[in-house]
Design a protein around this motif. Structure first.
Motif, PDB file in Angstrom:
ATOM      1  N   ILE A 176      28.185 -12.648 -10.738  1.00 51.51           N
ATOM      2  CA  ILE A 176      28.478 -12.951 -12.145  1.00 51.51           C
ATOM      3  C   ILE A 176      29.970 -12.806 -12.438  1.00 51.51           C
ATOM      4  O   ILE A 176      30.508 -13.486 -13.321  1.00 51.51           O
ATOM      5  CB  ILE A 176      27.628 -12.062 -13.090  1.00 51.51           C
ATOM      6  N   GLN A 177      30.640 -11.953 -11.675  1.00 58.20           N
ATOM      7  CA  GLN A 177      32.088 -11.771 -11.850  1.00 58.20           C
ATOM      8  C   GLN A 177      32.871 -12.956 -11.297  1.00 58.20           C
ATOM      9  O   GLN A 177      33.999 -13.212 -11.721  1.00 58.20           O
ATOM     10  CB  GLN A 177      32.539 -10.485 -11.139  1.00 58.20           C
ATOM     11  N   HIS A 178      32.294 -13.656 -10.349  1.00 55.93           N
ATOM     12  CA  HIS A 178      33.000 -14.767  -9.691  1.00 55.93           C
ATOM     13  C   HIS A 178      32.671 -16.134 -10.294  1.00 55.93           C
ATOM     14  O   HIS A 178      33.244 -17.140  -9.869  1.00 55.93           O
ATOM     15  CB  HIS A 178      32.636 -14.801  -8.204  1.00 55.93           C
ATOM     16  N   LEU A 179      31.758 -16.187 -11.243  1.00 54.85           N
ATOM     17  CA  LEU A 179      31.365 -17.473 -11.821  1.00 54.85           C
ATOM     18  C   LEU A 179      32.567 -18.251 -12.349  1.00 54.85           C
ATOM     19  O   LEU A 179      33.461 -17.686 -12.962  1.00 54.85           O
ATOM     20  CB  LEU A 179      30.367 -17.252 -12.965  1.00 54.85           C
ATOM     21  N   HIS A 180      32.561 -19.562 -12.118  1.00 55.44           N
ATOM     22  CA  HIS A 180      33.598 -20.441 -12.634  1.00 55.44           C
ATOM     23  C   HIS A 180      32.982 -21.816 -12.890  1.00 55.44           C
ATOM     24  O   HIS A 180      31.853 -22.097 -12.457  1.00 55.44           O
ATOM     25  CB  HIS A 180      34.779 -20.539 -11.664  1.00 55.44           C
ATOM     26  N   LYS A 181      33.692 -22.665 -13.550  1.00 55.37           N
ATOM     27  CA  LYS A 181      33.124 -23.923 -14.048  1.00 55.37           C
ATOM     28  C   LYS A 181      32.743 -24.905 -12.945  1.00 55.37           C
ATOM     29  O   LYS A 181      31.964 -25.834 -13.183  1.00 55.37           O
ATOM     30  CB  LYS A 181      34.089 -24.597 -15.025  1.00 55.37           C
ATOM     31  N   ASN A 182      33.290 -24.735 -11.737  1.00 57.43           N
ATOM     32  CA  ASN A 182      33.018 -25.685 -10.661  1.00 57.43           C
ATOM     33  C   ASN A 182      31.872 -25.278  -9.739  1.00 57.43           C
ATOM     34  O   ASN A 182      31.652 -25.921  -8.704  1.00 57.43           O
ATOM     35  CB  ASN A 182      34.293 -25.891  -9.828  1.00 57.43           C
ATOM     36  N   VAL A 183      31.146 -24.230 -10.108  1.00 60.27           N
ATOM     37  CA  VAL A 183      30.011 -23.805  -9.293  1.00 60.27           C
ATOM     38  C   VAL A 183      28.925 -24.882  -9.316  1.00 60.27           C
ATOM     39  O   VAL A 183      28.626 -25.466 -10.366  1.00 60.27           O
ATOM     40  CB  VAL A 183      29.449 -22.459  -9.819  1.00 60.27           C
ATOM     41  N   GLN A 184      28.334 -25.152  -8.153  1.00 66.25           N
ATOM     42  CA  GLN A 184      27.268 -26.146  -8.042  1.00 66.25           C
ATOM     43  C   GLN A 184      25.996 -25.651  -8.758  1.00 66.25           C
ATOM     44  O   GLN A 184      25.849 -24.463  -9.033  1.00 66.25           O
ATOM     45  CB  GLN A 184      26.969 -26.436  -6.575  1.00 66.25           C
ATOM     46  N   PRO A 185      25.064 -26.559  -9.077  1.00 66.03           N
ATOM     47  CA  PRO A 185      23.835 -26.169  -9.788  1.00 66.03           C
ATOM     48  C   PRO A 185      23.085 -25.038  -9.095  1.00 66.03           C
ATOM     49  O   PRO A 185      23.027 -24.978  -7.864  1.00 66.03           O
ATOM     50  CB  PRO A 185      23.017 -27.464  -9.784  1.00 66.03           C
ATOM     51  N   ILE A 186      22.533 -24.155  -9.921  1.00 62.15           N
ATOM     52  CA  ILE A 186      21.812 -23.000  -9.405  1.00 62.15           C
ATOM     53  C   ILE A 186      20.490 -22.843 -10.152  1.00 62.15           C
ATOM     54  O   ILE A 186      20.443 -22.893 -11.380  1.00 62.15           O
ATOM     55  CB  ILE A 186      22.635 -21.709  -9.544  1.00 62.15           C
ATOM     56  N   LEU A 187      19.421 -22.646  -9.394  1.00 60.71           N
ATOM     57  CA  LEU A 187      18.111 -22.306  -9.957  1.00 60.71           C
ATOM     58  C   LEU A 187      17.821 -20.851  -9.634  1.00 60.71           C
ATOM     59  O   LEU A 187      17.888 -20.427  -8.477  1.00 60.71           O
ATOM     60  CB  LEU A 187      17.026 -23.196  -9.341  1.00 60.71           C
ATOM     61  N   LEU A 188      17.483 -20.076 -10.676  1.00 64.38           N
ATOM     62  CA  LEU A 188      17.178 -18.659 -10.509  1.00 64.38           C
ATOM     63  C   LEU A 188      15.693 -18.435 -10.767  1.00 64.38           C
ATOM     64  O   LEU A 188      15.204 -18.697 -11.866  1.00 64.38           O
ATOM     65  CB  LEU A 188      18.004 -17.810 -11.473  1.00 64.38           C
ATOM     66  N   VAL A 189      14.972 -17.995  -9.741  1.00 62.82           N
ATOM     67  CA  VAL A 189      13.550 -17.690  -9.868  1.00 62.82           C
ATOM     68  C   VAL A 189      13.411 -16.179  -9.913  1.00 62.82           C
ATOM     69  O   VAL A 189      13.954 -15.469  -9.056  1.00 62.82           O
ATOM     70  CB  VAL A 189      12.753 -18.252  -8.669  1.00 62.82           C
ATOM     71  N   CYS A 190      12.696 -15.664 -10.923  1.00 58.08           N
ATOM     72  CA  CYS A 190      12.583 -14.209 -11.041  1.00 58.08           C
ATOM     73  C   CYS A 190      11.145 -13.788 -11.321  1.00 58.08           C
ATOM     74  O   CYS A 190      10.363 -14.524 -11.915  1.00 58.08           O
ATOM     75  CB  CYS A 190      13.515 -13.666 -12.120  1.00 58.08           C
ATOM     76  N   SER A 191      10.815 -12.575 -10.881  1.00 61.46           N
ATOM     77  CA  SER A 191       9.491 -11.997 -11.094  1.00 61.46           C
ATOM     78  C   SER A 191       9.478 -11.168 -12.368  1.00 61.46           C
ATOM     79  O   SER A 191      10.290 -10.244 -12.525  1.00 61.46           O
ATOM     80  CB  SER A 191       9.114 -11.107  -9.903  1.00 61.46           C
ATOM     81  N   THR A 192       8.551 -11.468 -13.263  1.00 60.88           N
ATOM     82  CA  THR A 192       8.420 -10.683 -14.492  1.00 60.88           C
ATOM     83  C   THR A 192       7.819  -9.308 -14.201  1.00 60.88           C
ATOM     84  O   THR A 192       7.785  -8.461 -15.086  1.00 60.88           O
ATOM     85  CB  THR A 192       7.534 -11.416 -15.516  1.00 60.88           C
TER      86      THR A 192
END
Length: 286
Positions: free
Chosen positions: A202-218
């Motif tokens: 999250i500290q390295h995020l920038h506008k040119n990052v490629q698409p990301i899907l985050l799957v999480c367990s509730t």
């Protein structure tokens, strides 16, 4: 004498045809080295027919300390579903704790990706059609490679069309370490806030990052909270970041991906959406 002569002729032919058949139907290339270390190995699962095949690149989890590229939950359902659709599926090992810290593990992942890009044509695969996926600790390592430009070169990153992070609770290490957390994170990240930030995607995020899907367990503490915060910041930067929340265990989020399920179809919808070229290699939505 005639019988002996005939047998002497037929047996070598039979043996050669058997060997040729085995070679022709070989589907997996095991333990390909992408570095000098014993753990820097990858397996390549080939489809029956390869022609500019897309690549699914998988990084196993295991608290940065254990795990293996051949684990049943890591490969079985995924390979069974996508290899028959024409994908080349690659699963990697990497150096682990206690000898190799998480940030260096991320360097291993980047090095493996560079190797795959350089050798894609050897497997009749297309180096411009790569989806990178990781589970748990592996998802954390993938998140770093995708966001921290110092880990690999721009050419490698632009060949990756998207990343899929399967149930990582370690996208913001700084936040995680200042809350109640399992001891496994202390063993991985120590007590230096600077190192926490270095390992926080999250500290390295920038506008040119490629698409990301985050799957999480509730069912897990921290997982969806971290995924939500990461997706929100990414979206604010203009990054295509999406989230899937599932009532599945941590292990099932890995092992059930690739089974015939709504979960698998949601992931495939994401892959299809990032590049139309993938549609040919995915089941029809009709």
């Amino acid at each position: 004498m005639k019988n002996l002569s005939l047998a002497s002729f037929i047996f070598p032919l039979f043996f050669l045809s058997l060997c040729a058949g085995t070679t022709a139907h070989a589907k997996t290339l095991k333990d390909i080295s992408y570095g000098d270390a014993k753990k820097q190995k990858l397996d390549v699962y080939l489809p029956d027919n390869t022609a500019n095949s897309p690549i699914m690149f998988m990084v196993h989890g295991g608290a940065w300390r254990i795990g293996d590229k051949q684990n049943h939950q890591v490969v079985k359902a995924k390979v069974e579903r996508w290899r028959q659709r024409g994908w080349v599926f690659i699963s990697i090992n990497y150096r682990m704790l206690p000898k190799t810290d998480p940030y260096q593990q991320a360097r291993d992942v980047a090095k493996a990706l560079e190797h795959v890009q350089a050798h894609a044509s050897d497997w009749h695969a297309d180096s411009s059609k790569i989806i990178v996926m990781g589970h748990s600790a592996g998802a954390h390592l993938v998140s770093l490679v995708m966001t921290d430009p110092t880990l690999t070169d721009t050419r490698t990153l632009t060949s990756i069309q998207a990343a899929i992070l399967l149930d990582s609770a370690a996208l913001d290490i700084n936040r995680l370490m200042t809350q109640d957390h399992p001891r496994l994170y202390d063993r991985a990240f120590g007590n230096d806030p600077n190192y926490w930030r270095k390992n926080s995607a999250i500290q390295h995020l920038h506008k040119n990052v490629q698409p990301i899907l985050l799957v999480c367990s509730t069912r897990r503490e921290h997982s969806c909270t971290q995924a939500n915060a990461f997706a929100k910041k990414a979206q604010e930067l203009g990054v295509n970041a999406r989230q899937i929340r599932l009532d599945l265990s941590h292990g099932d989020i890995n092992g059930k991906l690739g089974t015939d399920s709504d979960y698998t179809r949601q992931v495939e919808d994401f892959i299809r959406s990032v590049d139309a070229r993938f549609s040919t290699y995915l089941p029809s939505t009709n």
